[in-house]
Design a protein around this motif. Sequence first.
Motif, mmCIF file in Angstrom:
data_model
loop_
_atom_site.group_PDB
_atom_site.id
_atom_site.type_symbol
_atom_site.label_atom_id
_atom_site.label_comp_id
_atom_site.label_asym_id
_atom_site.label_seq_id
_atom_site.Cartn_x
_atom_site.Cartn_y
_atom_site.Cartn_z
ATOM 1 N N LYS A 14 -10.331 -0.739 -11.317
ATOM 2 C CA LYS A 14 -9.067 -1.464 -11.226
ATOM 3 C C LYS A 14 -7.896 -0.546 -11.546
ATOM 4 O O LYS A 14 -6.814 -0.693 -10.980
ATOM 5 C CB LYS A 14 -9.078 -2.679 -12.154
ATOM 6 C CG LYS A 14 -9.872 -3.825 -11.561
ATOM 7 C CD LYS A 14 -9.763 -5.092 -12.361
ATOM 8 C CE LYS A 14 -10.467 -6.224 -11.619
ATOM 9 N NZ LYS A 14 -10.640 -7.399 -12.475
ATOM 10 N N ALA B 156 -7.202 1.431 -8.457
ATOM 11 C CA ALA B 156 -6.537 0.645 -7.421
ATOM 12 C C ALA B 156 -5.141 0.190 -7.835
ATOM 13 O O ALA B 156 -4.429 -0.424 -7.050
ATOM 14 C CB ALA B 156 -7.388 -0.568 -7.062
ATOM 15 N N LEU C 263 -4.548 -2.041 -10.183
ATOM 16 C CA LEU C 263 -4.565 -3.439 -10.622
ATOM 17 C C LEU C 263 -4.462 -3.549 -12.134
ATOM 18 O O LEU C 263 -4.112 -4.588 -12.673
ATOM 19 C CB LEU C 263 -5.847 -4.126 -10.148
ATOM 20 C CG LEU C 263 -5.900 -4.416 -8.657
ATOM 21 C CD1 LEU C 263 -7.297 -4.834 -8.234
ATOM 22 C CD2 LEU C 263 -4.903 -5.491 -8.286
ATOM 23 N N ARG D 102 2.033 1.220 -9.055
ATOM 24 C CA ARG D 102 2.443 0.401 -7.910
ATOM 25 C C ARG D 102 2.148 1.064 -6.566
ATOM 26 O O ARG D 102 1.808 0.400 -5.587
ATOM 27 C CB ARG D 102 3.937 0.085 -7.992
ATOM 28 C CG ARG D 102 4.219 -1.071 -8.886
ATOM 29 C CD ARG D 102 5.625 -1.586 -8.705
ATOM 30 N NE ARG D 102 5.928 -2.538 -9.751
ATOM 31 C CZ ARG D 102 5.435 -3.759 -9.799
ATOM 32 N NH1 ARG D 102 4.611 -4.177 -8.863
ATOM 33 N NH2 ARG D 102 5.741 -4.566 -10.782
ATOM 34 N N LEU E 41 -1.458 0.640 -5.529
ATOM 35 C CA LEU E 41 -1.759 -0.665 -4.935
ATOM 36 C C LEU E 41 -1.700 -0.608 -3.410
ATOM 37 O O LEU E 41 -2.381 -1.346 -2.721
ATOM 38 C CB LEU E 41 -0.740 -1.709 -5.407
ATOM 39 C CG LEU E 41 -1.026 -2.471 -6.681
ATOM 40 C CD1 LEU E 41 0.156 -3.356 -7.016
ATOM 41 C CD2 LEU E 41 -2.267 -3.320 -6.537
ATOM 42 N N CYS F 295 -4.998 1.737 -1.961
ATOM 43 C CA CYS F 295 -6.394 1.351 -2.157
ATOM 44 C C CYS F 295 -6.612 -0.067 -1.670
ATOM 45 O O CYS F 295 -5.692 -0.881 -1.658
ATOM 46 C CB CYS F 295 -6.770 1.383 -3.634
ATOM 47 S SG CYS F 295 -6.603 2.991 -4.371
ATOM 48 N N PHE F 296 -7.843 -0.349 -1.284
ATOM 49 C CA PHE F 296 -8.216 -1.729 -0.989
ATOM 50 C C PHE F 296 -9.361 -2.088 -1.917
ATOM 51 O O PHE F 296 -10.342 -1.351 -2.004
ATOM 52 C CB PHE F 296 -8.636 -1.874 0.477
ATOM 53 C CG PHE F 296 -8.581 -3.286 0.956
ATOM 54 C CD1 PHE F 296 -7.486 -3.771 1.643
ATOM 55 C CD2 PHE F 296 -9.635 -4.161 0.701
ATOM 56 C CE1 PHE F 296 -7.419 -5.086 2.076
ATOM 57 C CE2 PHE F 296 -9.576 -5.477 1.124
ATOM 58 C CZ PHE F 296 -8.464 -5.935 1.816
ATOM 59 N N PHE F 297 -9.226 -3.189 -2.639
ATOM 60 C CA PHE F 297 -10.230 -3.572 -3.633
ATOM 61 C C PHE F 297 -10.892 -4.875 -3.197
ATOM 62 O O PHE F 297 -10.213 -5.881 -3.016
ATOM 63 C CB PHE F 297 -9.542 -3.754 -4.988
ATOM 64 C CG PHE F 297 -10.474 -3.926 -6.153
ATOM 65 C CD1 PHE F 297 -10.832 -2.842 -6.935
ATOM 66 C CD2 PHE F 297 -10.991 -5.171 -6.466
ATOM 67 C CE1 PHE F 297 -11.693 -2.994 -8.022
ATOM 68 C CE2 PHE F 297 -11.856 -5.325 -7.534
ATOM 69 C CZ PHE F 297 -12.200 -4.234 -8.322
ATOM 70 N N GLN G 161 -10.237 -14.263 -2.574
ATOM 71 C CA GLN G 161 -9.544 -13.253 -1.782
ATOM 72 C C GLN G 161 -9.231 -13.690 -0.365
ATOM 73 O O GLN G 161 -8.769 -12.903 0.433
ATOM 74 C CB GLN G 161 -10.399 -11.971 -1.757
ATOM 75 C CG GLN G 161 -10.658 -11.463 -3.159
ATOM 76 C CD GLN G 161 -11.795 -10.477 -3.215
ATOM 77 O OE1 GLN G 161 -11.665 -9.374 -2.727
ATOM 78 N NE2 GLN G 161 -12.917 -10.876 -3.773
ATOM 79 N N VAL H 241 -7.624 -11.648 8.880
ATOM 80 C CA VAL H 241 -7.741 -10.215 9.144
ATOM 81 C C VAL H 241 -6.357 -9.593 9.382
ATOM 82 O O VAL H 241 -6.110 -8.449 9.030
ATOM 83 C CB VAL H 241 -8.672 -9.981 10.356
ATOM 84 C CG1 VAL H 241 -8.729 -8.520 10.730
ATOM 85 C CG2 VAL H 241 -10.068 -10.484 10.042
ATOM 86 N N ALA I 53 -10.507 -6.939 7.132
ATOM 87 C CA ALA I 53 -9.117 -6.802 6.685
ATOM 88 C C ALA I 53 -8.905 -5.414 6.082
ATOM 89 O O ALA I 53 -7.893 -4.761 6.335
ATOM 90 C CB ALA I 53 -8.781 -7.887 5.670
ATOM 91 N N TRP J 92 -6.201 -2.340 7.303
ATOM 92 C CA TRP J 92 -5.155 -1.734 6.482
ATOM 93 C C TRP J 92 -5.216 -0.210 6.505
ATOM 94 O O TRP J 92 -4.260 0.444 6.091
ATOM 95 C CB TRP J 92 -5.264 -2.221 5.034
ATOM 96 C CG TRP J 92 -4.689 -3.578 4.808
ATOM 97 C CD1 TRP J 92 -5.359 -4.755 4.843
ATOM 98 C CD2 TRP J 92 -3.335 -3.914 4.508
ATOM 99 N NE1 TRP J 92 -4.518 -5.803 4.580
ATOM 100 C CE2 TRP J 92 -3.263 -5.313 4.374
ATOM 101 C CE3 TRP J 92 -2.168 -3.159 4.337
ATOM 102 C CZ2 TRP J 92 -2.083 -5.981 4.083
ATOM 103 C CZ3 TRP J 92 -0.994 -3.832 4.036
ATOM 104 C CH2 TRP J 92 -0.950 -5.228 3.921
ATOM 105 N N ARG K 203 -6.530 2.021 4.562
ATOM 106 C CA ARG K 203 -6.143 2.699 3.324
ATOM 107 C C ARG K 203 -7.154 3.795 3.016
ATOM 108 O O ARG K 203 -8.327 3.669 3.353
ATOM 109 C CB ARG K 203 -6.070 1.677 2.203
ATOM 110 C CG ARG K 203 -4.865 0.781 2.420
ATOM 111 C CD ARG K 203 -4.718 -0.215 1.343
ATOM 112 N NE ARG K 203 -3.461 -0.926 1.513
ATOM 113 C CZ ARG K 203 -3.137 -2.019 0.835
ATOM 114 N NH1 ARG K 203 -3.973 -2.521 -0.038
ATOM 115 N NH2 ARG K 203 -1.987 -2.604 1.039
#
Lengths: 219, 461
Positions: B305, B308, B310, B328, B331, B334-336, B344, B354, B400, B404, B406
């Motif tokens: 976390k 990412a 978080l 920030r 965020l 990364c994709f968590f 989610q 998506v 999804a 993104w 990432r």
Amino acid sequence: MIILVSLSALMLKTEIALLLCLVFMWIWLILFGCVKKALQCTAAYGALYGLLFLMKNTDMLGNLPLLTVYIRRLMLPVMAAAPVINAPTGCLIAALNKMKIPRAATLSLTVMFRFMPTLSAEYHNIRESQKIRGIGASFFTVLRHPIQTAECILVPMLIRTSKTADELSASVQVRGMKLGGAYSSYRKSVIDVRDMVLMVSGTMTIVLIYLTDVYVRRG
Amino acid sequence: MLIELNELSFRYAGSSEKSLKDISLTINEGELTLLTGESGCGKTTLTRILNGLCPQFYNGEFSGSYLIDGRNGFDMSLDEIGTYIGNVFQDPRSQFFASNVTDEIVLAMENRNYALNLMERRLQEFGEMLGISELFDKDLLQLSSGEKQKVAVAAACVIKPKLLVLDEPSANLDTDAAAQLGTLLKTLKKQGVTIIISEHRLEYLSELIDRMVVMKNGKISGIYTRHEALALSDEEMYGLGLRLFYPQAKVCIKSIAGEKSLQMEQIVCKRGQKTILSNISFDALKGKITAITGRNGAGKTTLCKIAAGLMRENSGTVSINGEKLKRRKRLQRCFFVGQDPDYQLYAPTVMEEVLLNIKKTPENIKRAEQLLEQLDLSAFSGRHPASLSGGQKQRVLLAAAIMWERPVLILDEPTSGLDGRHMREMSGLLRSIADSGTCILVITHDIEFINNCADMIYRFP
């Protein structure tokens, strides 16, 4: 008694009555060992009252003064709930049984208290997951898309809660929880001095509130 | 014979297909029976027939017969069946009624009007037998997942039911906690309790089972004795869509060359008085899958976390592709994917999910369509994500994540609750995402999954 006083708090008309209720909640919190909570709430109450005082001289703030009054009112039920949330579930059920409250009401009240910590945990989980997808990640985006943010909190929250409620209900029914039939309590519930003090002070609070109300109406 | 099912079928109300078809099975006293099979094979429904939740709680149509100790199970109330059968469910969060361990354990006894001294005797007896006396009177929310499941077993056993039914009890447990659950079941078995356990993870049960019942599409496809089950080869187990009884750790920690993507240096994380991470440094490579393992509560999720963005670190630095980044900014890089997909998914349809917060240009829409096709989801693109199965929800999230683009993808326990076949599919999918240059971190305690897809392992101290 606690419930009665906190309900009446929502309908209060005068500042003195609100203060009386606050004193009563104070007694309740201190008797049941939540001194820290009592102090916190008093500080918040004082701060909001002070804020109201400051705002009296400007009329540009719209509904803000009214808001501080409402927050102070809502604080009372929150104070009332604090010791109950921390109490073991069994004690709550035992006490309600002793008061001869119907089983259906006892169970729904207990489930309600059980759900409070769950709800806050769910809320935190959802908010965290949203940040990754850029939903409400900062204060600014929340302001720009308030509806999207709210919807994205409510939808998963409702889905999770209804799932949890279903599974919980199944889990207690197979363990013999039902509305009819005999049941026993592992926890003992006794009325002690603290309860006596509460009942007397509660009754006094309600009487005093009534008296001030009459006094104010007469002018 | 304790349980006798004959030609039993069940169809949930509102569903067009039967979930159970012509099930005939007998369970003898003192046996431990393992129910297994791919997700959706009907094993959970079968446990619900046993404890009476189908059809009394989950409505539906049934045919065939069900006898408990010679009595007709379909004529008994949930409460009555509950005196014969104790239950442990998958998710500890939703099976506990009380906030306190002792209250939870005595609940079944209170509901049946046990006298106080009997309740006290049983509490002591089971506290000692299951080794949980020191948990009494603690707050349930503060316990670890393993401890919660022990409390759930105790809460089911205190009224001494003849049969204990467990539905995927290890889904949230690490390897040690699962092994402890195995030991606990062994103790109960020695006491003469009959046990039926529906499970994907088999390694902690290999010493215990007497019989293995494999289900497929609502039918029993095979019943194996202990000897036969343990003699099945890896290929035969794969063919049945199952996990292995004896997965061997194959990947060893070796330094492999590659371009560093995520670099974490001297990360310290404290919450209150407690130090969760002290000076952890850690690198992950571009295009590789790094597995992060360690016992529950070691700080795996906290570390990820922080990576990412978080959670906030107290000190230390995190860089992605050579660039030092503040929380920030991370965020956005990364994709968590968290453990529970329910938290989610937000959009009304799979397609919109998506594309959520992504510009709906024709190219993006086309790409999303292709992705859904690849992930075997195009048939569901108009459905509400909440109506999908657990594995499908996870794939929607991965779609999804791919959209993104990432550089870092982090997954928290993606295979808990997945059967052998879906676990292997997940490995393949992650491999193809990694091949496109993404750095993937997976928090997992799933040895088979690590064998299948990890390039590196970071074992938590």
